[in-house]
Write a protein that holds these residues in place. Sequence first.
Motif, short mmCIF file in Angstrom:
data_model
loop_
_atom_site.label_atom_id
_atom_site.label_comp_id
_atom_site.label_asym_id
_atom_site.label_seq_id
_atom_site.Cartn_x
_atom_site.Cartn_y
_atom_site.Cartn_z
N TYR A 1 68.20 -1.03 56.84
CA TYR A 1 67.06 -2.41 56.86
C TYR A 1 68.29 -3.47 56.61
O TYR A 1 67.42 -4.69 58.03
N GLU A 2 69.24 -3.38 56.37
CA GLU A 2 69.62 -5.32 56.31
C GLU A 2 70.50 -5.60 57.67
O GLU A 2 70.71 -6.20 58.64
N ILE B 1 67.64 -7.24 59.32
CA ILE B 1 66.91 -8.29 59.20
C ILE B 1 68.01 -9.08 60.06
O ILE B 1 68.05 -9.69 60.44
N GLU B 2 69.25 -8.55 59.99
CA GLU B 2 70.35 -9.34 60.60
C GLU B 2 70.22 -9.79 62.42
O GLU B 2 70.13 -11.04 62.62
N SER C 1 66.78 -11.76 63.04
CA SER C 1 66.99 -13.13 62.41
C SER C 1 67.16 -13.65 63.02
O SER C 1 67.36 -15.36 63.18
N PRO D 1 60.56 -10.59 61.35
CA PRO D 1 61.56 -10.28 60.13
C PRO D 1 61.27 -10.42 58.97
O PRO D 1 61.51 -10.06 58.31
N LEU D 2 59.38 -11.42 59.10
CA LEU D 2 59.03 -10.71 57.61
C LEU D 2 59.00 -9.70 57.48
O LEU D 2 58.82 -8.71 56.35
N ARG E 1 62.26 -7.48 56.23
CA ARG E 1 62.30 -7.99 54.27
C ARG E 1 61.35 -6.76 53.90
O ARG E 1 61.34 -6.19 53.21
N LYS F 1 61.77 -3.39 54.05
CA LYS F 1 63.41 -3.11 52.81
C LYS F 1 63.25 -3.22 51.59
O LYS F 1 63.30 -2.59 50.47
N ARG F 2 62.48 -4.42 50.99
CA ARG F 2 62.08 -4.01 49.50
C ARG F 2 61.04 -3.16 48.84
O ARG F 2 61.25 -2.62 48.43
#
Length: 233
Positions: A171-172, A175-176, A179, A193-194, A197, A200-201
Motif C-alpha cells: 500500500y505504501e 501511495i508513493e 501521489s 491517491p485517496l 490511502r 491501506k487503512r
Amino acid sequence: MKMNRETEDLVISIGGSILLPEDEDIERLSSLAKILEKNRGKRNIYLVVGGGRIAREYINWGRELGADEATLDELGIETSRLNARLLILALEGDVYPVPAKNFNEAISAGNNHSIVTMGGTHPGHTTDAVAAMLAEKLGADRLINATSVDGVYTADPKKDGEAERLKQLTYEELIEIVSEGESGAGPNVVFDPLAARIIKRANIMTYIVDGRDLSTLKSAIQDEEFDGSKITR
Ligand code: UTP
C-alpha cells in the motif's frame, strides 16, 4: 445494514474507458456484462463505474466555459452515473435498476440484489475512491480496479522508458507512486491517491488489471493468476 464484518462481496472499479473503449462496439459491453453476471455466485458484486472519455469531454468543455473545479467534478459525477445506467441495460437478472447515489443506498440495495452499480458521489475524488470507500464500508477484503493500463509502473511508462511494471507492491509503495500524479477535475492516474490511502487503512487487497482484456479481468475476478498488479500489506 452490513457493518464491520468481512464479506465475500466483491467491489470492482470499472473505468469509463473500459466500458466503452474507443474503436469498439457495444457488443463488448455485453461481453463484459456476461462475465460479471457469471461471477456473482453467492456473493454480491458492486460495480463502481467511471466517466471515461465522456467525462473528460464534458470537463474540458465546462473548463473552457470558465467553470470552477468542483462544478467540473459534478459533470464527471453525472457522466459516471450515465455510464452506470448503460451497464445496467447490458446486465440481466437481479440487478438494482438504478445507480446508487450514495453508500447507504448501495448497501441496502445489496440486501435484495446481487449486482449493484454506483457512479461518483462528491466532488474532489474519482470513482476509484468511491469503490475503495464502498469496499471499506462493506468489509470487503478484495477490490479490483479495471482500468486502461496493465498494472502499476515504477514511473509513467509514456514518459519514462525505464519504467517497470510491478507484479506485487505494498500500500505504501502505491501511495508513493500515485501521489506524483496531477490534481484537478479529470485526473488520469492509475489509482486515485485517496483510494490508495483508504485501501491501506482498511487493508483491502487490490488488483489492478487492464479491463480492456476481458480474459485477464475474468481471471482477476475469479482470484486466479492474472496479468496485472496486486497490492497488499
Ligand atoms: P472517474 O472516476 O471516471 O475518473 O471520474 P478518471 O480518473 O477519469 O477515471 P477513468 O479514466 O474513467 O478510469 C471522472 C471525474 O468525475 C469527477 C472527477 O472530476 C473525476 O476526475 N468525480 C467522479 C468526482 O468529483 N467525484 C466522484 O465521486 C467521482
